[in-house]
Design an enzyme around this catalytic site. Structure first.
Site, PDB file in Angstrom:
ATOM      1  N   HIS A 109      -3.510   6.852   2.426  1.00 50.60           N
ATOM      2  CA  HIS A 109      -3.858   5.561   1.828  1.00 50.60           C
ATOM      3  C   HIS A 109      -5.231   5.152   2.351  1.00 50.60           C
ATOM      4  O   HIS A 109      -5.524   5.264   3.540  1.00 50.60           O
ATOM      5  CB  HIS A 109      -2.800   4.510   2.207  1.00 50.60           C
ATOM      6  CG  HIS A 109      -3.259   3.116   1.918  1.00 50.60           C
ATOM      7  ND1 HIS A 109      -3.758   2.750   0.686  1.00 50.60           N
ATOM      8  CD2 HIS A 109      -3.335   2.007   2.698  1.00 50.60           C
ATOM      9  CE1 HIS A 109      -4.100   1.470   0.726  1.00 50.60           C
ATOM     10  NE2 HIS A 109      -3.858   1.003   1.929  1.00 50.60           N
ATOM     11  N   ASN A 145      -9.997  -0.740  -0.365  1.00 50.12           N
ATOM     12  CA  ASN A 145      -8.537  -0.611  -0.310  1.00 50.12           C
ATOM     13  C   ASN A 145      -7.951  -1.133  -1.628  1.00 50.12           C
ATOM     14  O   ASN A 145      -7.996  -2.330  -1.899  1.00 50.12           O
ATOM     15  CB  ASN A 145      -8.018  -1.430   0.891  1.00 50.12           C
ATOM     16  CG  ASN A 145      -6.506  -1.391   1.028  1.00 50.12           C
ATOM     17  OD1 ASN A 145      -5.801  -0.966   0.115  1.00 50.12           O
ATOM     18  ND2 ASN A 145      -6.012  -1.849   2.167  1.00 50.12           N
ATOM     19  N   CYS A 169       0.813  -1.229   0.000  1.00 44.22           N
ATOM     20  CA  CYS A 169       0.000   0.000   0.000  1.00 44.22           C
ATOM     21  C   CYS A 169       0.841   1.270   0.000  1.00 44.22           C
ATOM     22  O   CYS A 169       0.350   2.348  -0.303  1.00 44.22           O
ATOM     23  CB  CYS A 169      -0.930   0.000   1.196  1.00 44.22           C
ATOM     24  SG  CYS A 169      -1.988  -1.438   1.200  1.00 44.22           S
TER      25      CYS A 169
END
Ligand code: ACO
Length: 330
Positions: free
Chosen positions: A254, A284, A113
Site C-alpha cells: 500500500h 496515498n 487502505c
C-alpha cells in the site's frame, strides 16, 4: 476450483496537485513532504467526478483485458471509504449500473487502505466455495472529498484514483492465488477516523462541525504500528507458504509513505528493484493504491504471467493484510 488474478485496470484523474500547490494552501514545504513521505504530487478528481465514475473507467479496462464479457461477471465488490453516497446505495451497485451489469450481487466494504486485500479475499472465498465464477473487485477513492485542506498533517498525503481486477475461477493450480491474510483491531479505531456523520456522532456540531466529516489521523503512532504490524504479517504469510523474498517478483505495498515501504522492504531483505513505488506521483489513494500500483507494472510491460506478487496494506480500523498472488493474465 481455484481463484486466479486474471486482469488489472486503473484510472487517475488528470488534475495534478503538486507540493508547490500545497505550499500555497497550508504551512508546509516540498522538502518536508518529500523527506517525510516520498510524495511529490497527487491527482485530484474534478467536482463532477465521483468515486464510481473513476471506478467504472478502471473496471472497463480490467474487463477488456480479462478476455471475458461483462455478462460473465457474477459479483461486484468495491472497497472504498469515500463512497458516492454515505449510507446507500452502495458504490458497487452504482458501478454495476454504469457498466450495464444487472441482476448480480454488488456491495461495498469498508477497510480503508487495506480494502483491496479484503475484496481480493472475498472474491477468492466466493470462487473457491463454487458460488461465483468471475468477480469484479475494485478499490476506488475520492480522498479529496474527505480531506481537510486546511489540515497540513493530512492534506499533503492523499490523492484520488481507482483500480480494478477480475478474479476468475480456474482449475490451473499454478495460476491460483496462493494465500490472503486479513485482520483488524478496533482498539486502535481512533488512530484514523472521520468522527462525524455516523451514528457515533450524528450531529455535525459535536466534533468540529463539518470538519468532523474529514479524516483525522494520529500519524506518528499509526506510522510506528504500521511498520511493526506489516513486517510481522508479511513474514508470517511467507513462512506459512514456504516462500522466500527471492521467489517474489514484485512487492506491491500500500502506497502510504515511502519510509514505511522502505522499512518493511528492508526487514524482508527485498531487493529495491522488486519494490513497486507509485506514492511519489499518486500519494496515498487508500483502497485504490495497490491495484493502481499493479496496473503501473502491467502497463509498463514489467508484469508477466506467472510473476508472484506480494501485496501488503495497513489502514483505518485499524486493518491490515497481505497476499501472495501469481499474475494469471496476459
Ligand atoms: N508540513 C510541515 N510540518 C508538518 C507537516 C507538514 N505538512 N505536518 C506535520 N508537521 C510537523 C508536525 O506539526 C510536527 O511538528 P512538531 O515537532 O513541532 O510538533 C513535525 O512536523 C513532526 O510531525 P510527525 O507527525 O511526528 O511527523 P512524521 O514523521 O510522523 O510524519 C506522517 C507524518 C507523514 C503523517 C507519518 O506519520 C505517516 O505517514 N503516518 C502513517 C500514515 C499511514 O500509513 N496511514 C495509514 C493509511 S491511511 C488510511 O487508512 C486512510
Amino acid at each position: 476450483m481455484y481463484a486466479s488474478f486474471r486482469s488489472i485496470g486503473a484510472y487517475v484523474p488528470e488534475n495534478v496537485l503538486t507540493n508547490a500547490d500545497l505550499e500555497k494552501m497550508v504551512d508546509t514545504s516540498d522538502e518536508w513532504i518529500v523527506q517525510r513521505t516520498g510524495i511529490h504530487e497527487r491527482r485530484i478528481a474534478s467536482d463532477e467526478e465521483t468515486t464510481s465514475d473513476m471506478a467504472v473507467k478502471a473496471a472497463k479496462l480490467a474487463i477488456e483485458r480479462s478476455g471475458i464479457s461483462k455478462e460473465e461477471i457474477d459479483l461486484i465488490v468495491c472497497a472504498t471509504i469515500s463512497p458516492d453516497y454515505f449510507n446507500m446505495p452502495s458504490t458497487a451497485a452504482i458501478i454495476g449500473d454504469k457498466l450495464d451489469i444487472r441482476n448480480v450481487a454488488a456491495f461495498d466494504i469498508s477497510a480503508a487502505c487495506t480494502g483491496f486485500i479484503y475484496v481480493l479475499n472475498i472474491a477468492k472465498a466466493f470462487i473457491e466455495s463454487g458460488m461465483k465464477k468471475n468477480v469484479l473487485i475494485i478499490g476506488a477513492e475520492k480522498m479529496s472529498a474527505i480531506t481537510d485542506f486546511t489540515d497540513r498533517t493530512t492534506c499533503i498525503l492523499f490523492g484520488d484514483g481507482a483500480g480494478a481486477a477480475i478474479i476468475s475461477a480456474t482449475d490451473k493450480k499454478e495460476d491460483a492465488i496462493i494465500d490472503v491474510h486479513m485482520s483488524a483491531d478496533g482498539g486502535y479505531a481512533d488512530f484514523l477516523m472521520t468522527p462525524n456523520g455516523g451514528t457515533g456522532n450524528p450531529h455535525m456540531s459535536e466534533v468540529g462541525g463539518e470538519a468532523g466529516c474529514f479524516i483525522k489521523m494520529r500519524g506518528n503512532e499509526t506510522f510506528k504500528l504500521a511498520v511493526r504490524t506489516l513486517t510481522s504479517d508479511v513474514e508470517k504469510i511467507l513462512k506459512k507458504n514456504n516462500i522466500t523474498s527471492e521467489d517474489i517478483k514484485f512487492f506491491v505495498p500500500h502506497q502510504a509513505n515511502y519510509r514505511i515501504i522502505h522499512a518493511v522492504g528492508k526487514a524482508l531483505d527485498m531487493n529495491n528493484d522488486k519494490v513497486v513505488l507509485t506514492v511519489g506521483k499518486y500519494g496515498n489513494t487508500s483502497g485504490a493504491s495497490i491495484p493502481m500500483a499493479i496496473n503501473d507494472i502491467y502497463e509498463s510491460g514489467r508484469l508477466k504471467h506467472g510473476d508472484i506478487m506480494l501485496l501488503d496494506a495497513f489502514g483505518g480500523g485499524l486493518t491490515w493484510g497481505s497476499a501472495l498472488v501469481p499474475f494469471a493474465g496476459k
